[in-house]
Design an enzyme around this catalytic site. Structure first.
Site, mmCIF file in Angstrom:
data_model
loop_
_atom_site.group_PDB
_atom_site.id
_atom_site.type_symbol
_atom_site.label_atom_id
_atom_site.label_comp_id
_atom_site.label_asym_id
_atom_site.label_seq_id
_atom_site.Cartn_x
_atom_site.Cartn_y
_atom_site.Cartn_z
ATOM 1 N N GLU A 172 -3.708 2.356 -4.854
ATOM 2 C CA GLU A 172 -4.706 1.566 -5.582
ATOM 3 C C GLU A 172 -4.887 2.044 -7.016
ATOM 4 O OE1 GLU A 172 -7.438 -0.004 -1.883
ATOM 5 O OE2 GLU A 172 -8.255 1.620 -3.085
ATOM 6 N N GLU A 362 -2.648 -2.332 3.328
ATOM 7 C CA GLU A 362 -3.987 -2.062 3.858
ATOM 8 C C GLU A 362 -4.720 -3.383 4.027
ATOM 9 O OE1 GLU A 362 -6.666 0.721 1.994
ATOM 10 O OE2 GLU A 362 -4.999 2.010 1.382
HETATM 11 C C1 BG6 Z 1 -8.943 1.634 0.279
HETATM 12 C C2 BG6 Z 1 -8.374 3.014 0.275
HETATM 13 O O1 BG6 Z 1 -9.734 1.483 -0.835
HETATM 14 O O2 BG6 Z 1 -9.792 1.240 1.283
HETATM 15 C C3 BG6 Z 1 -8.554 3.788 1.565
HETATM 16 O O3 BG6 Z 1 -7.037 3.048 -0.117
HETATM 17 C C4 BG6 Z 1 -9.903 3.442 2.159
HETATM 18 O O4 BG6 Z 1 -8.390 5.142 1.291
HETATM 19 C C5 BG6 Z 1 -9.927 1.962 2.485
HETATM 20 O O5 BG6 Z 1 -10.244 4.210 3.263
HETATM 21 C C6 BG6 Z 1 -11.203 1.488 3.154
HETATM 22 O O6 BG6 Z 1 -12.297 1.882 2.403
HETATM 23 P P1 BG6 Z 1 -13.472 2.745 3.021
HETATM 24 O O7 BG6 Z 1 -14.294 3.137 1.867
HETATM 25 O O8 BG6 Z 1 -14.178 1.849 3.956
HETATM 26 O O9 BG6 Z 1 -12.841 3.896 3.696
#
Ligand code: BG6
Length: 468
Positions: A172, A362
């Site tokens: 990201e 993701e």
């Molecule tokens: C992304 C990141 O922003 O979202 C991850 O690459 C992160 O590291 C994921 O865990 C989900 O966000 P969060 O804050 O709910 O863990």
């Protein structure tokens, strides 16, 4: 009727070292910025690691990797995305020789993946800059970071390049605009950070990313290197052209990073932003040459869409990228607005813009789960997660029918882990429940949730079971 997922589609899951490995000081590992961020981005860092920091122990993947990978294999994973903790390999970040014990850990992980026929997808830098580089150099503000990162990247490509084909340079990378410490290792507090330093840090990361791409291709031309960005379709809050223009500006801020990765040069709109901010970047001729080493594919995370407006409007919650609240969408328990159609939109937008293969690395739902007992077996009846997964995958399938070239899909956090933004464990994403609570209690036992079987079916049928 839509087309199906292509043969060889890479189904799997994604994690990051700092959120699940634990063992924060084992076998010569140095501290990373995450080891002093017990509240994620919700509070400033601490001076030392503190016992309330759940990431120090994570979910103990460091010691349980073999059984966890066996569970991923049981779901039928074709690919597993994980990061290599920079500070396991170079504990301070600026050493000249790597830490052999750290390298050996990832050999063991790769052995295990190989045993199950799971393809690795490795992120080199996932929000885990070595703390020393952050404190002593102010992270990516300092040009020296390029050389340190190149050494780290080269070490990884040389060691694992014959076993790992897919690489991501920075997680990201466009989030540095909003989270300079977590994303850019920049120790200077955000409110005190000069625009010149922020943009210089961005430039250094972009050069480092392109340089890593060059090194990877030199070592093995078959390696596939991608950039990784937060993808977020942005909608105008109203049809007012002023709102549409706000969307264009917000899009530019996000897309600049992949524009540089794909085109090898800065877009005009980005140079204008710099001019208007009165920022003159230090860009050398050699930097310009390096940037021409463009990526093989574009990967991204997708959690939400946003609205933009030229006027004041209610701001979205729980969203590190800002933006305005969309009145038409539901939201998660953490205020992240849920928009499956936005995923189809962004896949089309990216494909139309770059004509590069895409990879969703993701996507997922953070929710509070309740462990229950059914027929003597502990589980979580997470129909909400199944619905989220299904709705998003149906849109992915539509995008493939639209002609988008997509290599794979890795669900975020297939096993519960520590949240990046809030540092909680109760914000659970997994198909596998981990018995660990926000106060650090719990046995660390693993239990399959209902979604475990659902995702296994999706993978086994290459998406056909979505219609069931
Ligand atoms: C992304 C990141 O922003 O979202 C991850 O690459 C992160 O590291 C994921 O865990 C989900 O966000 P969060 O804050 O709910 O863990």
């Amino acid at each position: 009727m839509s087309t199906t997922f292509p043969d060889g589609f890479l189904w799997g899951g994604a994690v990051a070292a700092n959120q699940y490995e634990g063992a924060y000081d084992a076998d010569g590992k140095g501290l990373s910025i995450q080891d002093v961020m017990p509240k994620g981005i919700m509070a400033p860092p601490t001076e030392e690691p503190t016992p309330d920091n759940l990431k120090l122990e994570g979910i103990d993947f460091y010691h349980r990797y073999a059984t966890d990978i066996a569970l991923f294999a049981e779901m039928g994973f074709k690919v597993f995305r994980f990061s290599i903790a920079w500070s396991r390999i170079f504990p301070n970040g600026d050493e000249t020789e790597p830490n052999e014990a750290g390298l050996a850990f990832y050999d063991r992980v790769l052995d295990e993946l190989e045993k199950h026929g799971i393809e690795p997808l490795v992120t080199l830098s996932h929000y885990e800059t070595p703390l020393h580089l952050s404190k002593q150099y102010d992270g990516w503000v300092n040009r020296d970071l390029i050389g340190f990162y190149e050494r780290f990247a080269r070490t990884c490509f040389e060691r694992y390049g014959d076993r790992v084909k897919y690489w991501l340079t920075f997680n990201e990378i466009n989030s540095v605009l909003h989270a300079p410490l977590m994303s850019g290792g920049i120790w200077t507090p955000k409110e005190q950070l000069a625009a010149k330093d922020l943009y210089q840090a961005i430039h250094h990361e972009l050069v480092a990313s392109a340089s890593a791409t060059r090194i990877a291709h030199e070592i093995n031309p078959d390696l596939k290197v991608g950039c990784m960005v937060i993808a977020m379709p942005i909608y105008p809050l109203t049809p007012d052209p002023a709102d549409v223009l706000s969307v264009m500006h917000a899009d530019h801020a996000n897309l600049a990073f992949s524009d540089v990765h794909v085109r090898g040069t800065y877009p005009g709109y980005f140079l204008r932003t710099l001019r208007e901010a009165g920022v003159e970047l230090d860009i050398t001729d050699s930097d310009r040459e390096t940037l021409k080493n463009t990526v093989d594919f574009v990967s991204f995370s997708y959690y939400m869409s946003l609205c933009e407006s030229a006027k004041d409007a209610e701001v979205g919650q729980g969203n590190i990228m800002g933006g305005k609240r969309n009145p038409t969408l539901p939201e998660s328990e953490w205020g992240w607005q849920i928009d499956p159609v936005g995923l189809r939109i962004v896949l089309n937008q990216f494909w139309d813009r770059w004509q590069k293969p895409l990879f969703i690395v993701e996507n997922g739902l953070g929710a509070k789960d309740v462990l229950v007992e059914r027929d003597g077996v502990k589980t979580v009846e997470d129909d909400y997660r199944i619905d989220y997964l299904r709705e998003h995958l149906l849109q992915v399938r539509e995008a493939i029918a639209d002609g988008v070239e997509l290599w794979g899909y890795t669900w975020w956090g297939p096993i519960d882990l520590v949240s990046a933004s809030t540092a909680q464990l109760s914000k659970r994403y997994g198909f596998i429940y981990v018995d660990r609570n926000d106060d650090g209690t719990g046995t660390l036992e693993r239990y399959k949730k209902k979604s475990f079987g659902y995702y296994a079916d999706v993978i086994a049928t290459n998406g056909a079971s979505l219609d069931a």
